[in-house]
Design an enzyme around this catalytic site. Structure first.
Site, PDB file in Angstrom:
ATOM      1  N   GLU A 189      32.661  21.360   5.761  1.00 34.35           N
ATOM      2  CA  GLU A 189      31.253  21.087   5.428  1.00 34.35           C
ATOM      3  C   GLU A 189      30.458  22.353   5.107  1.00 34.35           C
ATOM      4  OE1 GLU A 189      29.656  17.093   6.855  1.00 34.35           O
ATOM      5  OE2 GLU A 189      30.072  18.191   8.699  1.00 34.35           O
TER       6      GLU A 189
ATOM      7  N   HIS B  99      25.708  10.257  10.613  1.00 34.53           N
ATOM      8  CA  HIS B  99      26.389  11.554  10.609  1.00 34.53           C
ATOM      9  C   HIS B  99      25.689  12.590  11.489  1.00 34.53           C
ATOM     10  CE1 HIS B  99      28.389  14.859   7.871  1.00 34.53           C
ATOM     11  NE2 HIS B  99      28.264  15.255   9.121  1.00 34.53           N
TER      12      HIS B  99
ATOM     13  N   HIS C  29      25.724  17.219  14.835  1.00 32.30           N
ATOM     14  CA  HIS C  29      26.035  15.799  15.057  1.00 32.30           C
ATOM     15  C   HIS C  29      25.395  15.352  16.384  1.00 32.30           C
ATOM     16  CE1 HIS C  29      29.955  16.876  12.675  1.00 32.30           C
ATOM     17  NE2 HIS C  29      28.932  16.724  11.863  1.00 32.30           N
TER      18      HIS C  29
ATOM     19  N   HIS D  62      23.742  22.677  10.924  1.00 35.61           N
ATOM     20  CA  HIS D  62      24.134  21.277  10.781  1.00 35.61           C
ATOM     21  C   HIS D  62      24.639  20.791  12.132  1.00 35.61           C
ATOM     22  CE1 HIS D  62      25.966  17.629   9.506  1.00 35.61           C
ATOM     23  NE2 HIS D  62      27.200  18.065   9.690  1.00 35.61           N
TER      24      HIS D  62
HETATM   25 ZN   LIG Z   1      28.977  17.058   9.846  1.00 31.67          ZN
END
Ligand SMILES: [Zn+2]
Length: 234
Positions: free
Chosen positions: A37, A136, A58, A56
């Protein structure tokens, strides 16, 4: 970025991989496997040159707001950077029939599409500091690492506070306890005022977070290790 290991386990410079912003290819073609990613980062850097840090996550606290139609709202002054509207990026409409639909932002095309959500017009002006990602997680940005970390942590805190507020209200209504007025969030004026304050007050929590990382024992840094420690980790 860290190579194929959890960021908390990054120990030395050799655990890091440098990528080209243009297409997320490694600067060293011989480099080991990296994060799929990484396109989240490269496409945001490409579109918004003023951004120097991308996070980023989760986060389990944030995830419910990416999937059930309940909009994330700024619940308190520390999370004013959320703005009055937090957009949601959905990768699913971009899939073609034969794609492996694993939700990963693992191409320039997906990364570019996510990056465009940080701006209402889809072009250069960064309007949103946080974008949720359907089923996500979320991504946030900053002009510095400190600013991005602040926003990442308080996005998660805001989600927890909002969930508690909604749960409390619904529990009270269900129990027949009187509830006065609507559930209140920060309005546009308060968001604007809080955003300025957020940017001016990051040093205090930042110093605490650094102390916490250094004290917890999990994170190790080659430059601060003894020679024997270094041998063990390698
Ligand atoms: Zn991710």
């Amino acid at each position: 970025m860290s190579g194929d290991r959890a960021p908390a386990l990054v120990f030395s410079h050799s655990d890091l991989i440098q990528y080209h912003v243009s297409d997320s290819t490694p600067v060293d073609p011989q480099s080991k496997k990296g994060y799929q990613e990484r396109f989240i980062h490269s496409e945001i850097y490409k579109r918004f040159p003023e951004i120097n840090s991308v996070i980023h996550s989760h986060s389990e606290a944030v995830l419910p707001y990416t999937m059930n139609g309940v909009a994330m709202k700024p619940t308190f002054h520390i999370a004013g950077f959320l703005g009055t509207h937090v957009p949601i990026y959905d990768i699913v409409p971009m899939y073609s029939e034969d794609d492996q639909q694993d939700m990963l932002v693992n191409s320039c095309r997906f990364g570019d599409s996510l990056a465009s959500k940080f701006s209402s017009s889809g072009v250069g002006d960064l309007e949103h500091k946080v974008v949720l990602m359907a089923n996500h997680g979320f991504t946030t940005v900053g002009t510095s690492i400190k600013q991005a970390v602040y926003r990442a942590i308080y996005t998660q805190v805001n989600a927890t506070v909002q969930t508690n507020a909604i749960t409390l209200r619904n529990a009270a209504l269900g129990a027949g306890i009187g509830v006065e007025g609507e559930l209140q969030y920060l309005n546009a004026k308060q968001v604007k005022g809080s955003l300025k304050m957020n940017d001016a007050s990051q040093d205090r929590p930042w110093k605490l977070w650094i102390e916490e990382v250094e004290a917890c024992g999990l994170y190790k840094n080659e430059s601060k290790s003894t020679p024997s420690n270094e041998t063990t980790r390698k």
